[in-house]
Scaffold this active site. Structure first.
Site, PDB file in Angstrom:
ATOM      1  N   ASN A   1      -5.082   1.878  -1.385  1.00  0.00           N
ATOM      2  CA  ASN A   1      -5.556   0.540  -1.754  1.00  0.00           C
ATOM      3  C   ASN A   1      -6.180   0.527  -3.149  1.00  0.00           C
ATOM      4  OD1 ASN A   1      -7.880   1.977  -1.195  1.00  0.00           O
ATOM      5  ND2 ASN A   1      -8.935   0.240  -0.279  1.00  0.00           N
TER       6      ASN A   1
ATOM      7  N   LYS B   1       0.811  -1.227   0.000  1.00  0.00           N
ATOM      8  CA  LYS B   1       0.000   0.000   0.000  1.00  0.00           C
ATOM      9  C   LYS B   1       0.848   1.281   0.000  1.00  0.00           C
ATOM     10  CE  LYS B   1      -4.217  -1.931   1.989  1.00  0.00           C
ATOM     11  NZ  LYS B   1      -5.222  -1.860   3.049  1.00  0.00           N
TER      12      LYS B   1
HETATM   13  P1  NDP Z   1       0.138  -3.141   9.974  1.00  0.00           P
HETATM   14  O1  NDP Z   1       1.119  -4.264   9.908  1.00  0.00           O
HETATM   15  O2  NDP Z   1       0.429  -1.872   9.274  1.00  0.00           O
HETATM   16  O3  NDP Z   1      -0.103  -2.758  11.529  1.00  0.00           O
HETATM   17  C1  NDP Z   1      -0.356  -3.760  12.466  1.00  0.00           C
HETATM   18  C2  NDP Z   1      -0.746  -3.140  13.795  1.00  0.00           C
HETATM   19  O4  NDP Z   1      -1.115  -4.195  14.682  1.00  0.00           O
HETATM   20  C3  NDP Z   1       0.358  -2.351  14.481  1.00  0.00           C
HETATM   21  O5  NDP Z   1      -0.215  -1.280  15.181  1.00  0.00           O
HETATM   22  C4  NDP Z   1       0.954  -3.401  15.433  1.00  0.00           C
HETATM   23  O6  NDP Z   1       1.574  -2.832  16.577  1.00  0.00           O
HETATM   24  C5  NDP Z   1      -0.296  -4.126  15.862  1.00  0.00           C
HETATM   25  N1  NDP Z   1      -0.039  -5.502  16.318  1.00  0.00           N
HETATM   26  C6  NDP Z   1       0.455  -6.541  15.592  1.00  0.00           C
HETATM   27  N2  NDP Z   1       0.520  -7.661  16.343  1.00  0.00           N
HETATM   28  C7  NDP Z   1       0.054  -7.325  17.580  1.00  0.00           C
HETATM   29  C8  NDP Z   1      -0.124  -8.058  18.796  1.00  0.00           C
HETATM   30  N3  NDP Z   1       0.185  -9.351  18.885  1.00  0.00           N
HETATM   31  N4  NDP Z   1      -0.642  -7.389  19.852  1.00  0.00           N
HETATM   32  C9  NDP Z   1      -0.967  -6.103  19.763  1.00  0.00           C
HETATM   33  N5  NDP Z   1      -0.807  -5.341  18.657  1.00  0.00           N
HETATM   34  C10 NDP Z   1      -0.301  -5.954  17.570  1.00  0.00           C
HETATM   35  O7  NDP Z   1      -1.266  -3.786   9.508  1.00  0.00           O
HETATM   36  P2  NDP Z   1      -2.520  -3.015   8.868  1.00  0.00           P
HETATM   37  O8  NDP Z   1      -2.687  -1.751   9.600  1.00  0.00           O
HETATM   38  O9  NDP Z   1      -2.365  -2.993   7.395  1.00  0.00           O
HETATM   39  O10 NDP Z   1      -3.744  -4.026   9.172  1.00  0.00           O
HETATM   40  C11 NDP Z   1      -4.281  -4.160  10.480  1.00  0.00           C
HETATM   41  C12 NDP Z   1      -5.518  -5.047  10.453  1.00  0.00           C
HETATM   42  O11 NDP Z   1      -6.571  -4.434   9.728  1.00  0.00           O
HETATM   43  C13 NDP Z   1      -5.302  -6.416   9.810  1.00  0.00           C
HETATM   44  O12 NDP Z   1      -5.910  -7.376  10.637  1.00  0.00           O
HETATM   45  C14 NDP Z   1      -6.034  -6.317   8.496  1.00  0.00           C
HETATM   46  O13 NDP Z   1      -6.533  -7.576   8.083  1.00  0.00           O
HETATM   47  C15 NDP Z   1      -7.170  -5.367   8.850  1.00  0.00           C
HETATM   48  N6  NDP Z   1      -7.718  -4.659   7.669  1.00  0.00           N
HETATM   49  C16 NDP Z   1      -9.031  -4.902   7.312  1.00  0.00           C
HETATM   50  C17 NDP Z   1      -9.587  -4.272   6.213  1.00  0.00           C
HETATM   51  C18 NDP Z   1     -11.011  -4.562   5.828  1.00  0.00           C
HETATM   52  O14 NDP Z   1     -11.429  -4.156   4.731  1.00  0.00           O
HETATM   53  N7  NDP Z   1     -11.791  -5.198   6.678  1.00  0.00           N
HETATM   54  C19 NDP Z   1      -8.808  -3.319   5.385  1.00  0.00           C
HETATM   55  C20 NDP Z   1      -7.452  -3.114   5.867  1.00  0.00           C
HETATM   56  C21 NDP Z   1      -6.947  -3.788   6.955  1.00  0.00           C
HETATM   57  P3  NDP Z   1       3.113  -2.267  16.530  1.00  0.00           P
HETATM   58  O15 NDP Z   1       3.004  -0.911  15.912  1.00  0.00           O
HETATM   59  O16 NDP Z   1       3.519  -2.248  17.940  1.00  0.00           O
HETATM   60  O17 NDP Z   1       3.877  -3.249  15.685  1.00  0.00           O
END
Ligand code: NDP
Length: 279
Positions: free
Chosen positions: A88, A67
């Site tokens: 996206n 993205k």
């Molecule tokens: P990113 O990888 O950019 O960000 C992931 C985030 O999750 C970060 O804030 C990270 O924290 C946090 N994280 C990861 N693992 C853990 C954990 N075990 N405990 C707590 N926090 C955690 O991912 P995206 O932002 O691209 O996507 C996030 C979610 O949104 C995904 O599940 C994706 O499937 C969903 N999504 C759904 C869409 C839809 O249309 N329904 C569209 C886009 C996304 P840290 O910063 O500390 O690493």
């Protein structure tokens, strides 16, 4: 002539976008084909160029992990894409250049406010996570004029930086999960999980006091049955739990409208996907 579209990602086989856009095309009578393309991790720009020049691709959706790269590649961006820093949706313009948009945030807000009938105006909203998806939803969320938005993230500095980036649009702050409390000390009205913790079957370590009997919980994740987060929310007395399938269909509808100038009806498509999940 049939126009060609695709969703680009890595991995991509799980994507429901081909099914959603094919249903939209059938419903609106638009002449298009939409498929999924697995792109090598180091080959995004090359693949986009190949798809346009060799196959005459008209538009593309972009998913993890491309993205930000798609944002960089585009010559023009919508204002909401500019704010999000990640996109996206790509539209190939008549001169061959790319217009980029981020429809994720609009999709989420439309699902919450229109499909689910949950107003965000004047509400205390907790957003979990500070990754790409959360960055994409903050502008449309703040446009709904919530009383306050608190971003809680595992890496606290990312939540704080994100809050600072959007502070011109409303009352917003960043913190760690343990510090997530609404400014007025009660439970939050709405909690949106935008972490990818659910993917690993994990939960952000929140105190259950963030949830009250009126709280609506929305997990951007979706899957068969309740997500881990929504199960936790329900066990702790949330008024409603909603998963991200509606967001997925609504962000697709926004992209479809940008490409085709026609707004598809999302309700039958959601019903079809939810029916399949039950089967
Ligand atoms: P990113 O990888 O950019 O960000 C992931 C985030 O999750 C970060 O804030 C990270 O924290 C946090 N994280 C990861 N693992 C853990 C954990 N075990 N405990 C707590 N926090 C955690 O991912 P995206 O932002 O691209 O996507 C996030 C979610 O949104 C995904 O599940 C994706 O499937 C969903 N999504 C759904 C869409 C839809 O249309 N329904 C569209 C886009 C996304 P840290 O910063 O500390 O690493």
């Amino acid at each position: 002539m049939t126009d060609l579209y695709a969703v680009l990602g890595h991995p991509i086989s799980h994507s429901k976008s081909p099914q959603i856009h094919t249903l939209f095309a059938g419903q609106t009578g638009e002449d298009l084909l939409y498929r999924a393309v697995l792109v090598p991790l180091d080959g995004f720009a090359d693949e986009v160029s190949k798809l346009i020049r060799q196959q005459g691709m008209t538009g593309m959706n972009v998913t993890v992990p491309f993205k930000e790269e798609a944002f960089q590649l585009a010559q023009q961006r919508t204002p909401r894409a500019e704010r999000a820093g990640a996109v996206n949706t790509l539209k190939v313009l008549s001169n061959g250049t790319l217009l980029a948009d981020n429809t994720d945030g609009a999709g989420l807000i439309r699902d919450i406010t229109v499909n689910q009938g949950v107003s965000l105006k004047g509400k205390q909203v907790l957003v979990l996570g500070a990754g790409g998806a959360v960055r994409g939803i903050l502008q449309p969320l703040l446009e709904q004029q919530p009383a306050a938005v608190v971003i809680a993230n595992r890496t606290v500095s990312k939540a704080e930086a994100l809050a600072a980036d959007f502070a011109d649009l409303g009352r917003i702050s960043g913190c760690g999960f343990a510090e997530a409390t609404p400014p007025d000390g009660s439970a939050f009205d709405v909690i949106i999980n935008g972490t990818s913790a659910s993917l690993a079957g994990e939960l952000p370590p929140l105190t259950s006091s963030v949830i009250g009997p009126e709280t609506v919980c929305y997990d951007m994740m979706y899957g068969k049955g309740l997500t881990v987060f929504n199960r936790w929310a329900r066990e702790h007395g949330a008024a409603r739990v909603i998963d991200g399938l509606g967001m997925l269909v609504e962000q697709a509808a926004e992209a479809f409208e940008l490409w085709r100038g026609v707004r598809p009806d999302t309700a039958p498509v959601m019903a079809e996907l939810r029916g399949e999940r039950r089967r």
